[in-house]
Design a protein around this motif. Structure first.
Motif, short mmCIF file in Angstrom:
data_model
loop_
_atom_site.label_atom_id
_atom_site.label_comp_id
_atom_site.label_asym_id
_atom_site.label_seq_id
_atom_site.Cartn_x
_atom_site.Cartn_y
_atom_site.Cartn_z
N ARG A 133 0.81 -1.22 0.00
CA ARG A 133 0.00 0.00 0.00
C ARG A 133 0.85 1.28 0.00
N SER A 139 -1.06 2.60 -8.49
CA SER A 139 -2.19 2.06 -7.74
C SER A 139 -2.69 0.76 -8.34
N THR A 143 -2.19 -4.81 -6.29
CA THR A 143 -3.19 -5.85 -6.42
C THR A 143 -2.53 -7.14 -5.96
N THR A 154 -7.61 -5.56 -4.75
CA THR A 154 -6.83 -4.44 -5.25
C THR A 154 -7.04 -3.22 -4.36
N LEU A 155 -6.12 -2.31 -4.42
CA LEU A 155 -6.15 -1.11 -3.58
C LEU A 155 -7.36 -0.24 -3.87
N ASN A 156 -7.70 -0.07 -5.15
CA ASN A 156 -8.80 0.80 -5.53
C ASN A 156 -9.63 0.10 -6.61
N GLU A 158 -12.71 0.40 -7.73
CA GLU A 158 -13.48 1.22 -8.66
C GLU A 158 -12.62 1.71 -9.83
N MET A 159 -11.46 2.26 -9.51
CA MET A 159 -10.57 2.76 -10.57
C MET A 159 -9.95 1.62 -11.37
N THR A 160 -9.56 0.56 -10.69
CA THR A 160 -8.92 -0.56 -11.38
C THR A 160 -9.87 -1.17 -12.41
#
Length: 192
Positions: A133, A139, A143, A154-156, A158-160
């Protein structure tokens, strides 16, 4: 993960057991590839390798824990050899890219006859998830594979899922990119 490991000619159940025994985490582009497959999205890229992240920092009873971890590392290395992977090189961690990630003690590469590559990356930070992280550069690469549930996270999310990402390291956001970092960006910009 079974699909990816099959492409690498690796027995899934035994690999998962070794990863659990070493308290290791598979993270990076191979995990991102698996995450997209899990979400029924075509990844649009092939991972260059499988990165296995291992913490070598022992919080208690250093001699006993080091001995146990050392045996598990050797078992993982022996397993990779049985799967057709030869230790190919030890990567210079003083390279600018690895230096920017900090806490990397050793990177050992294993390659099979088909050219598939696995890297064991040993870090001196105790919590691998905190390391991912706080230290990964992009970003989207933050994962990882969760061994117990055999799922990816994964860290984000929505964006991924939109194939969007951002810099996690300020030096990259400021445009101070190494050649390797530029190549990594291109890998994800051209994936449609």
């Amino acid at each position: 993960m079974e699909t990816l490991l099959a492409e690498y000619g690796i027995d899934f159940e035994e690999f998962r057991e070794h990863i659990k025994n070493c308290n290791a985490i598979v993270a990076g582009s191979s995990a991102l590839w698996g995450y997209f497959k899990q979400m029924a999205i075509e990844p649009g890229f092939e991972p260059g390798d499988i990165d296995i992240w291992i913490s070598i920092r022992e919080p208690i009873a250093p001699y006993q824990v080091s001995y146990k971890l050392g045996k598990n590392f050797e078992k993982l290395r022996a397993f990779l050899a049985r799967q057709g992977y030869d230790r190919s090189e030890m990567i210079d961690t003083s390279d600018v890219y690895y230096e920017s990630m900090g806490a990397i003690d050793e990177v050992i590469s294993f390659v099979n006859k088909a050219g598939k590559k696995i890297q064991m990356i040993q870090i001196t930070m105790g919590n691998i998830m905190d390391y991912i992280r706080n230290t990964f550069d992009l970003s989207i690469c933050a994962t990882w594979w969760k061994t117990r549930s055999n799922t990816f996270d994964t860290l984000n999310a929505e964006m991924t899922l939109k194939r969007e990402f951002y810099f996690l390291q300020s030096q990259m956001a400021e445009g101070n990119l190494t050649t390797k970092e530029k190549a990594r960006l291109e890998k994800y910009r051209d994936w449609e």
